[in-house]
Enzyme design. Sequence first.
Site, PDB file in Angstrom:
ATOM      1  CG  HIS A 164      46.185  52.956  36.106  1.00 46.49           C
ATOM      2  ND1 HIS A 164      47.244  54.592  36.200  1.00 46.49           N
ATOM      3  CD2 HIS A 164      46.586  53.106  37.351  1.00 46.49           C
ATOM      4  CE1 HIS A 164      47.202  55.399  36.871  1.00 46.49           C
ATOM      5  NE2 HIS A 164      47.533  54.025  37.986  1.00 46.49           N
ATOM      6  CG  ASP A 218      46.342  47.787  43.689  1.00 44.62           C
ATOM      7  OD1 ASP A 218      47.034  47.906  44.094  1.00 44.62           O
ATOM      8  OD2 ASP A 218      45.745  48.623  42.706  1.00 44.62           O
TER       9      ASP A 218
HETATM   10  N1  CMC Z   1      36.607  46.390  35.050  1.00 46.37           N
HETATM   11  C1  CMC Z   1      35.599  46.893  33.591  1.00 46.37           C
HETATM   12  N2  CMC Z   1      35.229  48.428  33.058  1.00 46.37           N
HETATM   13  C2  CMC Z   1      36.476  49.115  33.315  1.00 46.37           C
HETATM   14  C3  CMC Z   1      37.632  49.102  34.434  1.00 46.37           C
HETATM   15  C4  CMC Z   1      37.133  47.161  35.484  1.00 46.37           C
HETATM   16  N3  CMC Z   1      38.925  47.560  36.194  1.00 46.37           N
HETATM   17  N4  CMC Z   1      37.904  49.879  34.783  1.00 46.37           N
HETATM   18  C5  CMC Z   1      37.489  51.451  33.904  1.00 46.37           C
HETATM   19  N5  CMC Z   1      36.221  49.962  32.994  1.00 46.37           N
HETATM   20  C6  CMC Z   1      36.136  51.186  31.771  1.00 46.37           C
HETATM   21  C7  CMC Z   1      34.352  52.284  32.838  1.00 46.37           C
HETATM   22  O1  CMC Z   1      33.681  51.657  33.120  1.00 46.37           O
HETATM   23  C8  CMC Z   1      34.416  52.680  31.745  1.00 46.37           C
HETATM   24  O2  CMC Z   1      33.699  52.598  30.342  1.00 46.37           O
HETATM   25  P1  CMC Z   1      32.297  53.535  29.934  1.00 46.37           P
HETATM   26  O3  CMC Z   1      33.688  54.319  29.132  1.00 46.37           O
HETATM   27  O4  CMC Z   1      31.996  52.661  28.771  1.00 46.37           O
HETATM   28  O5  CMC Z   1      31.926  54.673  30.971  1.00 46.37           O
HETATM   29  C9  CMC Z   1      36.415  53.212  30.847  1.00 46.37           C
HETATM   30  O6  CMC Z   1      36.145  51.716  31.368  1.00 46.37           O
HETATM   31  C10 CMC Z   1      37.023  53.897  31.812  1.00 46.37           C
HETATM   32  O7  CMC Z   1      36.854  54.081  33.229  1.00 46.37           O
HETATM   33  P2  CMC Z   1      37.098  55.511  34.276  1.00 46.37           P
HETATM   34  O8  CMC Z   1      36.746  55.139  35.500  1.00 46.37           O
HETATM   35  O9  CMC Z   1      36.151  56.688  33.293  1.00 46.37           O
HETATM   36  O10 CMC Z   1      38.247  55.242  33.825  1.00 46.37           O
HETATM   37  P3  CMC Z   1      39.069  55.961  35.811  1.00 46.37           P
HETATM   38  O11 CMC Z   1      40.231  56.508  34.560  1.00 46.37           O
HETATM   39  O12 CMC Z   1      38.350  57.279  36.104  1.00 46.37           O
HETATM   40  O13 CMC Z   1      38.998  55.746  36.330  1.00 46.37           O
HETATM   41  C11 CMC Z   1      39.942  53.535  37.629  1.00 46.37           C
HETATM   42  C12 CMC Z   1      40.346  54.685  36.732  1.00 46.37           C
HETATM   43  C13 CMC Z   1      41.348  53.097  38.329  1.00 46.37           C
HETATM   44  C14 CMC Z   1      39.593  54.433  39.279  1.00 46.37           C
HETATM   45  C15 CMC Z   1      39.192  52.347  37.211  1.00 46.37           C
HETATM   46  O14 CMC Z   1      39.607  52.061  36.165  1.00 46.37           O
HETATM   47  C16 CMC Z   1      38.890  51.281  37.747  1.00 46.37           C
HETATM   48  O15 CMC Z   1      37.361  51.153  38.957  1.00 46.37           O
HETATM   49  N6  CMC Z   1      39.760  49.879  38.300  1.00 46.37           N
HETATM   50  C17 CMC Z   1      39.745  48.431  38.917  1.00 46.37           C
HETATM   51  C18 CMC Z   1      39.840  49.484  40.708  1.00 46.37           C
HETATM   52  C19 CMC Z   1      41.754  49.550  40.439  1.00 46.37           C
HETATM   53  O16 CMC Z   1      42.470  48.736  39.766  1.00 46.37           O
HETATM   54  N7  CMC Z   1      42.373  50.486  40.963  1.00 46.37           N
HETATM   55  C20 CMC Z   1      43.699  50.612  40.850  1.00 46.37           C
HETATM   56  C21 CMC Z   1      44.800  51.327  40.327  1.00 46.37           C
HETATM   57  S1  CMC Z   1      46.433  51.507  40.453  1.00 46.37           S
HETATM   58  C22 CMC Z   1      47.060  51.472  42.069  1.00 46.37           C
HETATM   59  C23 CMC Z   1      46.653  52.826  42.011  1.00 46.37           C
HETATM   60  O17 CMC Z   1      47.584  53.925  42.137  1.00 46.37           O
HETATM   61  O18 CMC Z   1      46.012  53.233  42.988  1.00 46.37           O
END
Ligand code: CMC
Length: 430
Positions: free
Chosen positions: A306, A364
């Site tokens: 998240h 989720d």
């Molecule tokens: N699985 C594997 N690696 C992950 C994941 C994951 N689910 N989420 C983040 N990472 C890694 C990502 O690859 C990155 O690694 P690095 O720093 O080496 O490049 C690091 O963690 C930070 O991730 P980010 O994408 O820069 O973080 P963000 O804050 O931009 O994204 C997120 C947050 C929720 C989009 C992401 O964690 C994700 O894609 N999760 C899966 C989708 C998900 O479950 N979404 C629901 C969110 S809760 C409901 C809502 O409020 O909508």
Amino acid sequence: MTDNKGTLIVDNKSFEFDIRKGSVGPDVVDISSLYGDTGMFTYDPGFTSTASCESKITYIDGDAGILNYRGYPIEQLAEHGDFLETCYLLLYGDLPTPAQKADFDYRVTRHTMVHEQMTRFFTGFRRDAHPMAVIVGCVGALSAFYHDSTDITDPMAREIASIRMIAKVPTLAAMAYKYSIGQPFVYPRNDLDYAANFLHMCFAVPCEEFKPNPVLARALDRIFILHADHEQNASTSTVRLAGSSGANPFACIAAGIACLWGPAHGGANEAALQMLQEIGTPDRIPEYVAKAKDKNDPFRLMGFGHRVYKNYDPRAKIMQKTCHEVLSEMGIKDDPLLDVAIELERFALKDEYFIEKKLYPNIDFYSGITLKAMGFPTSMFTALFALARTVGWIAQWKEMIEDPSQRIGRPRQLYTGHAKRDYVSIAQRR
Ligand code: CMC
């Protein structure tokens, strides 16, 4: 509240900016005069360090795993309250008295029907259309039904539009479901509470009596509470930005629904269940966790991670409990998907990659298993999220419209394209 000043040194020159204090949480540097003072913009793709507005609605402390609506912890609201009480709280700022609650319930309940003409919109869609596609269209279409009465400068008109949306989005979501399975639309029943009525509109058929299961209705109501608001997330920011131009509120909520649909946001509940189904058995978990860690593989563990929570998502804890309650009520003793989910959570939480990046299950992760056990198809999961988040979007939209400092949202950019160049006629281009 401005408490003190901060100094920023830009290009070897010092500039003073107000530091504004929140009631809780981080202070903010008010850089609204930065461009005028320095001729520079700030650069913050994804808005990871930018507060886009002042708000009194929802507070999140992502490191501590805290989520409060108007100061009340989500755990207490989910345990003791009901969804319409949460709606009242988000919209008006305080928990209702018994009389206020009765009046609010009455007002929402009396707006649950949609204009009969709306049924024509549904028949224009293919039966296999995704419910989110249908709902985006139909909620947007409400703006065509209420455009005359929606003068957003009139507090009464804003109030009626808010009540209409909370009341009608469940009806439209249920209609989208019924249409997709070829069953007749079921009219709302005003003797039922909000969640029970939604179950009725989704699962009743005209040829027999339907009694909503009170345990499932209560669980669904709690799921709605958990999803009701989440401060300035992507879809809420979309609603605020759309609304900042003075656009019709139904159209703004439709924009929020469109944003929510993406798998990085509300679409993750659908994607998480599909992922658990794809993994299938606990022995395949190491393979999928390895894929999630592989930089060359776009796969991510859906329902994990998240932007704000760097600790267990407090909603996920309540959702996990609700999941067990629903499975037990449905007599599901062994759900292979739940087995995979529990083992995946256990496995990931002791993995160095997930520990280091502070990736925990989010709301989720368990919601899909719960909704599936209730009888909802995967394609409806995000629609249920949209239904519940509608009140948060409206509360935030209202707060923005009522904020005297509100202006149209207009971010700037770091331009890295061509500098000016002269037009070359097509015959001379090589
Ligand atoms: N699985 C594997 N690696 C992950 C994941 C994951 N689910 N989420 C983040 N990472 C890694 C990502 O690859 C990155 O690694 P690095 O720093 O080496 O490049 C690091 O963690 C930070 O991730 P980010 O994408 O820069 O973080 P963000 O804050 O931009 O994204 C997120 C947050 C929720 C989009 C992401 O964690 C994700 O894609 N999760 C899966 C989708 C998900 O479950 N979404 C629901 C969110 S809760 C409901 C809502 O409020 O909508």
